[in-house]
Design a protein around this motif. Structure first.
Motif, PDB file in Angstrom:
ATOM      1  N   SER A  21      -8.496  -7.389   0.132  1.00 29.93           N
ATOM      2  CA  SER A  21      -9.200  -7.056  -1.101  1.00 29.93           C
ATOM      3  C   SER A  21      -8.550  -5.929  -1.890  1.00 29.93           C
ATOM      4  N   CYS A  22      -7.770  -5.063  -1.231  1.00 27.68           N
ATOM      5  CA  CYS A  22      -7.223  -3.895  -1.921  1.00 27.68           C
ATOM      6  C   CYS A  22      -5.703  -3.785  -1.834  1.00 27.68           C
ATOM      7  N   PHE A  23      -5.052  -4.762  -1.245  1.00 24.14           N
ATOM      8  CA  PHE A  23      -3.592  -4.714  -1.137  1.00 24.14           C
ATOM      9  C   PHE A  23      -3.016  -5.976  -1.766  1.00 24.14           C
TER      10      PHE A  23
ATOM     11  N   LYS B 208       5.845 -10.375  -1.209  1.00 20.22           N
ATOM     12  CA  LYS B 208       6.424 -11.720  -1.214  1.00 20.22           C
ATOM     13  C   LYS B 208       7.668 -11.781  -2.087  1.00 20.22           C
ATOM     14  N   ARG B 209       7.635 -11.049  -3.167  1.00 19.48           N
ATOM     15  CA  ARG B 209       8.712 -11.141  -4.147  1.00 19.48           C
ATOM     16  C   ARG B 209      10.014 -10.504  -3.652  1.00 19.48           C
ATOM     17  N   ASN B 210       9.907  -9.313  -3.054  1.00 19.72           N
ATOM     18  CA  ASN B 210      11.118  -8.569  -2.702  1.00 19.72           C
ATOM     19  C   ASN B 210      11.189  -8.148  -1.239  1.00 19.72           C
ATOM     20  N   GLY B 211      10.257  -8.618  -0.417  1.00 25.23           N
ATOM     21  CA  GLY B 211      10.231  -8.165   0.966  1.00 25.23           C
ATOM     22  C   GLY B 211       9.552  -6.807   1.062  1.00 25.23           C
ATOM     23  N   PHE B 212       9.509  -6.271   2.274  1.00 27.00           N
ATOM     24  CA  PHE B 212       8.814  -4.999   2.492  1.00 27.00           C
ATOM     25  C   PHE B 212       9.735  -3.837   2.122  1.00 27.00           C
ATOM     26  N   LYS B 213       9.490  -3.250   0.960  1.00 25.38           N
ATOM     27  CA  LYS B 213      10.250  -2.110   0.471  1.00 25.38           C
ATOM     28  C   LYS B 213       9.295  -0.966   0.145  1.00 25.38           C
ATOM     29  N   VAL B 214       9.713   0.248   0.494  1.00 20.39           N
ATOM     30  CA  VAL B 214       8.861   1.420   0.295  1.00 20.39           C
ATOM     31  C   VAL B 214       9.499   2.356  -0.724  1.00 20.39           C
TER      32      VAL B 214
ATOM     33  N   ASP C  72      13.953   1.876  -6.486  1.00 17.77           N
ATOM     34  CA  ASP C  72      13.496   1.109  -7.653  1.00 17.77           C
ATOM     35  C   ASP C  72      12.030   0.729  -7.453  1.00 17.77           C
ATOM     36  N   PRO C  73      11.098   1.322  -8.202  1.00 14.72           N
ATOM     37  CA  PRO C  73       9.680   1.017  -8.008  1.00 14.72           C
ATOM     38  C   PRO C  73       9.325  -0.440  -8.287  1.00 14.72           C
ATOM     39  N   SER C  74      10.103  -1.122  -9.106  1.00 12.63           N
ATOM     40  CA  SER C  74       9.816  -2.525  -9.401  1.00 12.63           C
ATOM     41  C   SER C  74      10.104  -3.422  -8.205  1.00 12.63           C
ATOM     42  N   GLN C  75      10.864  -2.915  -7.226  1.00 17.94           N
ATOM     43  CA  GLN C  75      11.171  -3.678  -6.022  1.00 17.94           C
ATOM     44  C   GLN C  75      10.228  -3.356  -4.864  1.00 17.94           C
ATOM     45  N   ALA C  76       9.338  -2.383  -5.060  1.00 16.68           N
ATOM     46  CA  ALA C  76       8.553  -1.837  -3.947  1.00 16.68           C
ATOM     47  C   ALA C  76       7.306  -2.657  -3.649  1.00 16.68           C
ATOM     48  N   CYS C  77       6.968  -2.654  -2.378  1.00 22.54           N
ATOM     49  CA  CYS C  77       5.738  -3.263  -1.876  1.00 22.54           C
ATOM     50  C   CYS C  77       4.726  -2.173  -1.504  1.00 22.54           C
TER      51      CYS C  77
ATOM     52  N   ASN D 218      -4.932   3.037  -9.522  1.00 28.32           N
ATOM     53  CA  ASN D 218      -6.117   3.240  -8.684  1.00 28.32           C
ATOM     54  C   ASN D 218      -5.773   3.195  -7.189  1.00 28.32           C
ATOM     55  N   GLY D 219      -4.542   3.547  -6.840  1.00 27.23           N
ATOM     56  CA  GLY D 219      -4.145   3.644  -5.440  1.00 27.23           C
ATOM     57  C   GLY D 219      -3.703   2.356  -4.786  1.00 27.23           C
ATOM     58  N   ARG D 220      -3.717   1.263  -5.511  1.00 21.66           N
ATOM     59  CA  ARG D 220      -3.364  -0.027  -4.915  1.00 21.66           C
ATOM     60  C   ARG D 220      -1.929  -0.009  -4.375  1.00 21.66           C
ATOM     61  N   ASN D 221      -1.755  -0.473  -3.144  1.00 26.19           N
ATOM     62  CA  ASN D 221      -0.453  -0.519  -2.451  1.00 26.19           C
ATOM     63  C   ASN D 221       0.133   0.861  -2.228  1.00 26.19           C
ATOM     64  N   HIS D 222      -0.718   1.884  -2.173  1.00 28.13           N
ATOM     65  CA  HIS D 222      -0.281   3.242  -1.872  1.00 28.13           C
ATOM     66  C   HIS D 222      -0.734   3.634  -0.469  1.00 28.13           C
TER      67      HIS D 222
END
Length: 316
Positions: free
Chosen positions: A97-99, A105-111, A142-147, A181-185
């Motif tokens: 519900s919150c992630f 899916k798009r770029n793999g697990f990137k932080v 690159d934040p656009s690549q991040a999960c 709103n903190g999503r994916n943080h």
């Protein structure tokens, strides 16, 4: 006689009504049974089972939708009373519900870690966390690549009496253009609140962010979403370290100390019962549990008969 008949008719009608509601509720619950994994399944004999998601990355459910489902009608009075406080605003958050899994899916697990701003103070412990992430194969600049996103703002120590406390964190977080709103943080926290209450308020609304926190209560921990972590000191090695002394099938393990703890002994308030009981286990040999009563400005008012001895051993 007529009165008895009327009462008997009324009771019979009430009984039938209760039975009707019971059978109706039972049928509804049966139609929404769940399997051992928590997924909804069809009742026995149904032709169309509930849909299952073969993909381990669950579809994203809008936050507003998840929050509105039964939240206002369920929960304890305390949870309803505290619904507007920062620790309870995301009480219903779960991964589905919150992630947003579509980012992974798009770029793999990137932080992605936010760039540190000039003038922001940061503790050695939090710098070690950021450095460990940035030195891993999962890091991306690159934040656009991040999960997953991790703040550069130090959130480890949210005790207002601590010299490590970061002021104005609420406005700083809300002004981050990627906050959403903190999503994916993921928020790291070791200490929160101030003596003697030590509430679990980190000083800002974490929203839909996951919380990696030490000493989090079972009331506020969100299963399969938050992460329970241990307290660690600034001297804790960032990676690796010397090899341990544990050998294969060696019981008990060959080491000098089996259990070690050193910290403040809260004489009153939250945590006092646990800390005050540690001396029962302390033997000064392989189990060393050291506490000091010197905590807060008025600790001497609550001083007990063990404080002098405990303080002396703690100082050693």
């Amino acid at each position: 006689m007529q009165a008895k008949k009327r009462y008997f008719t009324l009771v019979s009608a009430g009984f039938c009504l209760v039975l009707l509601f019971y059978l109706g509720g039972l049928q509804f619950r049966t139609s929404r049974t769940r399997d051992d994994h928590g997924d909804q399944v069809a009742p026995r004999g149904a032709e169309h089972p509930w849909p299952r998601f073969p993909d381990p990355l669950l579809p994203f459910i809008q936050w507003d939708q998840a929050e509105s489902e039964n939240f206002n009608s369920q929960g304890s009075p305390r949870q309803k009373r505290d619904a507007n406080t920062s620790i309870y605003k995301g009480k219903k958050c779960r991964m589905e519900s919150c992630f947003d899994f579509s980012l992974c899916k798009r770029n793999g697990f990137k932080v992605y870690t936010y760039p540190q701003q000039k003038g922001d103070k940061i503790s050695e412990s939090y710098q070690n966390i950021l450095s460990a992430i940035e030195g891993s194969r999962y890091y991306t600049s690159d934040p656009s690549q991040a999960c997953l996103f991790v703040l550069s703002l130090d959130t480890l120590d949210r005790d207002q009496l601590s010299p490590q406390y970061v002021h104005n964190l609420k406005s700083k977080v809300q002004n981050l253009h990627l906050w959403n709103n903190g999503r994916n943080h993921l928020i790291f926290n070791l200490y929160s609140g101030t003596w003697p209450d030590y509430t679990e308020d980190v000083g800002f609304d974490i929203g839909q962010a996951m919380l990696a926190k030490a000493s989090i209560s079972t009331d506020n921990f969100r299963p399969n979403f938050d992460v329970s972590i241990p307290l660690f000191s600034k001297d804790h090695p960032r990676t690796g370290g010397e090899k341990g002394f544990l050998r294969f099938n060696t019981i008990p393990p060959i080491r000098k100390y089996m259990l070690v703890f050193k910290g403040k002994r809260y004489l009153t308030g939250i945590g006092s019962d646990t800390r005050n009981a540690l001396y029962h286990v302390h033997n000064g040999e392989d189990v060393v549990l050291l506490t000091t009563c010197k905590h807060g400005k008025d600790w001497q008012k609550h001083k007990d008969s063990r404080c002098d001895k405990d303080n002396a051993e703690y100082e050693k």
